[in-house]
Design a protein around this motif. Structure first.
Motif, mmCIF file in Angstrom:
data_model
loop_
_atom_site.group_PDB
_atom_site.id
_atom_site.type_symbol
_atom_site.label_atom_id
_atom_site.label_comp_id
_atom_site.label_asym_id
_atom_site.label_seq_id
_atom_site.Cartn_x
_atom_site.Cartn_y
_atom_site.Cartn_z
ATOM 1 N N ILE A 41 0.787 -1.334 0.027
ATOM 2 C CA ILE A 41 0.093 -0.096 -0.126
ATOM 3 C C ILE A 41 0.842 1.152 0.087
ATOM 4 O O ILE A 41 1.911 1.318 0.824
ATOM 5 N N GLU A 42 0.628 2.173 -0.957
ATOM 6 C CA GLU A 42 1.523 3.490 -1.088
ATOM 7 C C GLU A 42 0.620 4.412 -0.434
ATOM 8 O O GLU A 42 -0.735 4.711 -0.621
ATOM 9 N N VAL A 43 1.077 5.300 0.564
ATOM 10 C CA VAL A 43 0.384 6.221 1.265
ATOM 11 C C VAL A 43 1.200 7.540 0.734
ATOM 12 O O VAL A 43 2.217 7.950 1.017
ATOM 13 N N ARG A 44 0.174 8.542 0.327
ATOM 14 C CA ARG A 44 0.846 9.831 -0.277
ATOM 15 C C ARG A 44 0.173 10.905 0.663
ATOM 16 O O ARG A 44 -1.140 10.716 0.938
ATOM 17 N N VAL A 45 0.691 12.091 0.394
ATOM 18 C CA VAL A 45 0.149 13.307 0.821
ATOM 19 C C VAL A 45 -0.963 13.730 -0.334
ATOM 20 O O VAL A 45 -0.769 13.640 -1.557
ATOM 21 N N ASP A 46 -1.803 14.487 0.273
ATOM 22 C CA ASP A 46 -2.840 15.012 -0.765
ATOM 23 C C ASP A 46 -2.855 16.578 -0.436
ATOM 24 O O ASP A 46 -3.531 17.099 0.413
ATOM 25 N N ARG A 47 -1.974 17.283 -1.511
ATOM 26 C CA ARG A 47 -1.788 18.570 -1.289
ATOM 27 C C ARG A 47 -2.992 19.589 -1.203
ATOM 28 O O ARG A 47 -2.926 20.941 -0.836
ATOM 29 N N TRP A 81 -0.599 -10.354 9.552
ATOM 30 C CA TRP A 81 0.592 -9.961 8.882
ATOM 31 C C TRP A 81 1.682 -9.417 9.939
ATOM 32 O O TRP A 81 1.123 -8.758 10.915
ATOM 33 N N ASP A 82 2.861 -9.500 9.649
ATOM 34 C CA ASP A 82 3.873 -8.539 10.194
ATOM 35 C C ASP A 82 4.358 -7.619 9.208
ATOM 36 O O ASP A 82 5.368 -7.882 8.664
ATOM 37 N N PRO A 83 3.832 -6.371 9.105
ATOM 38 C CA PRO A 83 3.877 -5.315 7.973
ATOM 39 C C PRO A 83 5.419 -4.857 7.975
ATOM 40 O O PRO A 83 5.842 -4.470 8.964
ATOM 41 N N LEU A 84 5.656 -4.797 6.736
ATOM 42 C CA LEU A 84 6.826 -4.078 6.613
ATOM 43 C C LEU A 84 6.779 -2.744 5.955
ATOM 44 O O LEU A 84 6.249 -2.454 5.184
ATOM 45 N N VAL A 85 7.243 -1.683 6.770
ATOM 46 C CA VAL A 85 7.011 -0.419 6.385
ATOM 47 C C VAL A 85 8.332 0.420 5.972
ATOM 48 O O VAL A 85 9.319 0.399 6.728
ATOM 49 N N ARG A 86 8.241 1.230 4.912
ATOM 50 C CA ARG A 86 9.346 2.155 4.461
ATOM 51 C C ARG A 86 8.743 3.390 4.566
ATOM 52 O O ARG A 86 7.644 3.805 3.948
ATOM 53 N N LEU A 87 9.614 4.267 5.394
ATOM 54 C CA LEU A 87 9.251 5.807 5.295
ATOM 55 C C LEU A 87 10.098 6.499 4.209
ATOM 56 O O LEU A 87 11.228 6.341 3.945
ATOM 57 N N LEU A 88 9.375 7.492 3.584
ATOM 58 C CA LEU A 88 10.052 8.196 2.357
ATOM 59 C C LEU A 88 10.908 7.630 1.611
ATOM 60 O O LEU A 88 12.079 7.652 1.551
ATOM 61 N N HIS A 92 12.724 10.690 -5.447
ATOM 62 C CA HIS A 92 12.271 11.339 -6.623
ATOM 63 C C HIS A 92 10.825 11.976 -6.461
ATOM 64 O O HIS A 92 10.280 12.410 -7.073
ATOM 65 N N ASP A 93 10.156 11.217 -5.336
ATOM 66 C CA ASP A 93 8.672 11.446 -5.252
ATOM 67 C C ASP A 93 8.514 11.616 -3.695
ATOM 68 O O ASP A 93 8.164 11.014 -2.934
ATOM 69 N N PRO A 94 8.545 12.910 -3.554
ATOM 70 C CA PRO A 94 8.562 13.468 -2.248
ATOM 71 C C PRO A 94 7.128 13.331 -1.590
ATOM 72 O O PRO A 94 6.867 13.330 -0.292
ATOM 73 N N ASP A 95 5.827 13.157 -2.555
ATOM 74 C CA ASP A 95 4.623 13.014 -1.933
ATOM 75 C C ASP A 95 4.403 11.419 -1.347
ATOM 76 O O ASP A 95 3.458 11.311 -0.887
ATOM 77 N N LEU A 96 5.136 10.907 -1.614
ATOM 78 C CA LEU A 96 5.088 9.253 -1.235
ATOM 79 C C LEU A 96 5.990 9.204 0.058
ATOM 80 O O LEU A 96 6.938 9.314 0.133
#
Length: 322
Positions: A41-47, A81-88, A92-96
């Motif tokens: 799941i990709e989590v992005r900001v909504d500006r 699940w044991d979710p794997l999270v990656r921040l930023l 090249h995609d600052p909104d992700l």
């Protein structure tokens, strides 16, 4: 409930939990996508739902999205699940801001996050007066541990420290009330009764002002128009906690958002009500004063907690389809 595949039902359950997260002014400034290769799941900001006056550097926006990331993790743990999270994860995609991969299925996932799942739907902000009944120390200790587990700190001050934090928050609220553009921005996120807007705060969810003036709750309506709720007396001895991080980067803001939601869910699980006092964070000098002389203290939010009525609920946009 457990599933071994990231199927449509699982994705919907994950996103339903994510959008239940708190956000400043209930702006819900997040967008979700699904990476078909990694099944993340990709989590992005909504500006489009940013607050230029209250949050010009998007710090509070990052906190809000971080809270949604924590809810995704909680739901993933609930599903086994044991979710794997990656921040930023993409320069090249600052909104992700994050990716959450529901990997590492376990027959019996570790309980801490999984046990918070039932609180996701029950948690919501209460802007009503609390009873003033002291929260037991073991519960406060669990809340501080929840923040620490996410790389943040939760500091519960003594009476004098609490008064200082509330005094600074009151100063910020007074500044906001005198700033025409800030008043207009806050008022613009209040929805009239009967409106089906999925964002913002319904008038029915707004709380009263404190008749004694001790509790600096945010006045979303400003004057005029006149408030439709009479002022009430709030708890005499408020219980507040300062959420802070040692550093103040974008990654720290997302981590602080996760810590915030983990604290709120922990409090909800113990039958507590919570509300956020963000006003002092919106003025650089007052935010610095909140930190005090400590060098490595970056204040992120002030949390009011205690026992009391639920208060009104805020709406959520429909669960998005990635």
């Amino acid at each position: 409930m457990q599933t071994r595949e990231v199927d449509a039902a699982a994705v919907q359950a994950l996103l339903a939990a994510a959008v239940a997260a708190p956000s400043i002014h209930n702006t819900q400034p997040w967008r979700f996508g699904l990476d078909p290769e990694s099944r993340s799941i990709e989590v992005r900001v909504d500006r489009r739902r940013r607050l230029p006056m209250a949050d010009p550097d998007l710090r509070a926006l990052h906190l809000s999205v971080g809270a949604a990331v924590l809810n995704l993790r909680v739901a993933a743990a609930h599903l086994g699940w044991d979710p794997l999270v990656r921040l930023l994860p993409a320069v090249h995609d600052p909104d992700l801001l994050a990716t959450v991969q529901p990997a590492g299925h376990r027959a019996d996932p570790p309980p801490p996050l999984r046990d918070l799942y039932d609180a996701v739907e029950r948690r919501h902000t209460s802007r009503m007066p609390f009873t003033g009944r002291p929260v037991p120390e073991p519960v406060v200790t669990e809340m501080t541990g929840a923040a620490r587990a996410e790389g943040a700190h939760l500091e519960v001050p003594d009476i004098l420290g609490t008064r200082r934090l509330l005094r600074l928050t009151r100063a910020a609220e007074m500044r906001n009330a005198l700033h025409r553009d800030r008043v207009a921005e806050a008022r613009g996120w209040v929805t009239a009764p009967g409106t089906d807007a999925p964002y913002g705060i319904p008038a029915t969810a707004l709380g009263p002002l404190d008749a004694s003036g001790r509790m600096p709750v945010r006045d979303f309506t400003g004057t005029p128009p006149a408030r439709w709720l009479p002022a009430l007396r709030f708890e005499r001895h408020a219980q507040v906690a300062l959420l802070w991080t040692p550093r103040d980067r974008r990654e720290d803001w997302v981590r602080a958002g996760q810590a915030l939601e983990r604290v709120l869910l922990t409090a909800t699980r113990h039958g507590l009500r919570t509300s956020m006092l963000h006003q002092a964070m919106e003025w650089p000098d007052l935010r610095a004063a909140i930190a005090g002389p400590r060098r490595r203290c970056c204040p992120q939010l002030l949390i009011r907690f205690g026992y009391g009525p639920e208060g009104g609920r805020t709406p959520r946009a429909g669960t998005p389809h990635p």
